[in-house]
Design a protein around this motif. Structure first.
Motif, PDB file in Angstrom:
ATOM      1  N   UNK A  96      -2.255 -14.132   5.965  1.00 45.14           N
ATOM      2  CA  UNK A  96      -2.317 -14.920   4.743  1.00 45.14           C
ATOM      3  C   UNK A  96      -1.291 -14.364   3.752  1.00 45.14           C
ATOM      4  N   UNK A  97      -0.775 -15.209   2.835  1.00 47.84           N
ATOM      5  CA  UNK A  97       0.335 -14.824   1.961  1.00 47.84           C
ATOM      6  C   UNK A  97      -0.105 -14.189   0.637  1.00 47.84           C
ATOM      7  N   UNK A  98      -0.737 -13.023   0.711  1.00 46.60           N
ATOM      8  CA  UNK A  98      -1.154 -12.260  -0.473  1.00 46.60           C
ATOM      9  C   UNK A  98      -2.029 -13.127  -1.395  1.00 46.60           C
ATOM     10  N   UNK A  99      -3.130 -13.608  -0.850  1.00 53.17           N
ATOM     11  CA  UNK A  99      -4.014 -14.514  -1.595  1.00 53.17           C
ATOM     12  C   UNK A  99      -5.377 -13.883  -1.871  1.00 53.17           C
ATOM     13  N   UNK A 100      -5.440 -12.558  -1.866  1.00 55.81           N
ATOM     14  CA  UNK A 100      -6.717 -11.883  -2.050  1.00 55.81           C
ATOM     15  C   UNK A 100      -7.476 -12.308  -3.292  1.00 55.81           C
ATOM     16  N   UNK A 121      -7.743  -6.924  17.070  1.00 62.00           N
ATOM     17  CA  UNK A 121      -7.180  -7.947  16.187  1.00 62.00           C
ATOM     18  C   UNK A 121      -6.913  -7.328  14.820  1.00 62.00           C
ATOM     19  N   UNK A 122      -6.304  -8.126  13.947  1.00 61.26           N
ATOM     20  CA  UNK A 122      -6.051  -7.691  12.576  1.00 61.26           C
ATOM     21  C   UNK A 122      -6.091  -8.896  11.648  1.00 61.26           C
ATOM     22  N   UNK A 123      -6.431  -8.627  10.401  1.00 60.87           N
ATOM     23  CA  UNK A 123      -6.371  -9.629   9.341  1.00 60.87           C
ATOM     24  C   UNK A 123      -5.520  -9.043   8.221  1.00 60.87           C
ATOM     25  N   UNK A 124      -4.377  -9.643   7.947  1.00 61.48           N
ATOM     26  CA  UNK A 124      -3.392  -9.047   7.047  1.00 61.48           C
ATOM     27  C   UNK A 124      -3.045 -10.020   5.919  1.00 61.48           C
ATOM     28  N   UNK A 125      -3.259  -9.572   4.690  1.00 58.21           N
ATOM     29  CA  UNK A 125      -2.941 -10.390   3.517  1.00 58.21           C
ATOM     30  C   UNK A 125      -1.731  -9.860   2.754  1.00 58.21           C
ATOM     31  N   UNK A 126      -1.302  -8.641   3.060  1.00 58.31           N
ATOM     32  CA  UNK A 126      -0.227  -8.000   2.307  1.00 58.31           C
ATOM     33  C   UNK A 126       0.779  -7.384   3.272  1.00 58.31           C
ATOM     34  N   UNK A 127       2.031  -7.348   2.870  1.00 58.08           N
ATOM     35  CA  UNK A 127       3.098  -6.901   3.751  1.00 58.08           C
ATOM     36  C   UNK A 127       4.026  -5.954   3.001  1.00 58.08           C
ATOM     37  N   UNK A 128       4.725  -5.111   3.773  1.00 64.90           N
ATOM     38  CA  UNK A 128       5.670  -4.178   3.173  1.00 64.90           C
ATOM     39  C   UNK A 128       6.775  -4.917   2.448  1.00 64.90           C
ATOM     40  N   UNK A 129       7.173  -6.063   2.974  1.00 62.56           N
ATOM     41  CA  UNK A 129       8.166  -6.923   2.324  1.00 62.56           C
ATOM     42  C   UNK A 129       7.561  -8.308   2.151  1.00 62.56           C
ATOM     43  N   UNK A 130       7.586  -8.806   0.934  1.00 62.25           N
ATOM     44  CA  UNK A 130       7.032 -10.135   0.643  1.00 62.25           C
ATOM     45  C   UNK A 130       8.043 -10.968  -0.131  1.00 62.25           C
TER      46      UNK A 130
END
Length: 324
Positions: A282-286, A256-265
């Motif tokens: 999640x949408x970059x909510x760290x 599995x993975x947990x991803x808060x950040x993406x190459x394109x946002x």
């Protein structure tokens, strides 16, 4: 002539209100985020800007603004800004380090636990009525992955990585780490990147995005991860090859993975991670707690106030400009 400062979004906190006593302040009120073309227009006659990580300040923009005297970003990372272009002009760049360490570490563990215990999958199962339709239970019903006693690998051992290590130790996890420079941290064993990838049941990324970290977790390094591992990324999207990650997840090689950040946002609709059930997104909510965001805004405003007064910024990402 009165100095002018542009603020690219309404900000929380109290210090931002002090700006208006020092200069003419213009705040973008929306709707939505300010487009790049609008940013250039708004900054055409400004001495400074208080911006967000969503505002791209590149060399072209910097060179088009001869009157720009400072930039203050409400962010820790500054990869959305051409730091070299600012430094060449002697323009100080403010940022907000330190303040979001504990909040982001909490987010790491929220994603880690949610991915390990299939929280998003189970939530959808209940909301979509599948539980009522199937009304089943078996020994393997939504079984997940144990966190206690597992090995956590940290890629990067800065302040956030260390805060995650402290939380992991409270869960009884064995913590190993790779860092670009040697660093002694209690309870954490430093190892090569290759061995951290191979041994970690959970792998969490804690690096700044820079040319040397861009694509660090590429196809070959993702393939070198321990089979059945979980990858967590709250750092920057460009560090992880999202296509390679999606393939490893869909094949079952990674659990599995947990991803808060993406190459394109914002993340595009064709991003392959969006279609996978074993990814928590999640949408970059760290750093997204009210207290932390207010503290970040206060630091960004304090950096801007110092610059307006001709003083060094308390938190400057390119302090060499003051040595000139």
């Amino acid at each position: 002539m009165e100095k002018k400062v542009f603020v690219t979004h309404e900000l929380p906190g109290e210090v931002i209100h002090q700006l208006s006593g020092l200069c003419d302040v213009n705040v973008w009120l929306g709707p939505g985020l300010l487009p790049a073309s609008g940013l250039r227009e708004e900054l055409s006659d400004c001495d400074g800007v208080v911006c967000l990580l969503t505002d791209r300040i590149d060399r072209e923009l910097v060179e088009a603004l001869p009157g720009l005297r400072f930039v203050s970003s409400m962010s820790v990372g500054v990869d959305h800004i051409d730091v070299q272009a600012l430094t060449a002009r002697g323009i100080p760049l403010g940022h907000t380090p330190g303040v979001l360490v504990e909040t982001t570490a909490d987010t790491v563990f929220a994603l880690l636990l949610a991915a390990a215990r299939r929280v998003s999958e189970a939530d959808r199962f209940v909301r979509q009525g599948e539980w009522r339709r199937e009304n089943r239970w078996s020994p393997d019903f939504f079984t997940g992955k144990d966190v206690g006693g597992a090995t956590l690998g940290l890629v990067g051992l800065g302040e956030i990585g260390q805060a995650v290590a402290r939380r992991a130790q409270a869960f009884g996890m064995r913590v190993i780490a790779w860092n670009r420079t040697p660093k002694a941290v209690p309870g954490v064993r430093l190892q090569s990147l290759e061995s951290v990838l191979a041994e970690s049941d959970f792998l969490s990324v804690h690096l700044a995005l820079a040319p040397e970290t861009q694509g660090l977790l590429n196809t070959s390094r993702i393939a070198a991860m321990k089979p059945g591992a979980v990858l967590i990324n709250t750092a920057r999207g460009g560090i992880v090859d999202e296509q390679a990650l999606a393939e490893a997840l869909s094949s079952g090689r990674l659990y599995a993975a947990g991803i808060d950040v993406f190459a394109e946002e914002p993340v595009p609709v064709d991003n392959p991670l969006l279609s996978l059930p074993n990814v928590v997104l999640t949408p970059h909510i760290g750093s997204a707690t009210a207290r932390t965001r207010a503290r970040m805004a206060d630091i960004a405003a304090a950096n801007a106030i110092a610059a307006l007064r001709g003083e060094p910024m308390p938190h400057c990402a390119n302090p060499e400009v003051y040595a000139r």
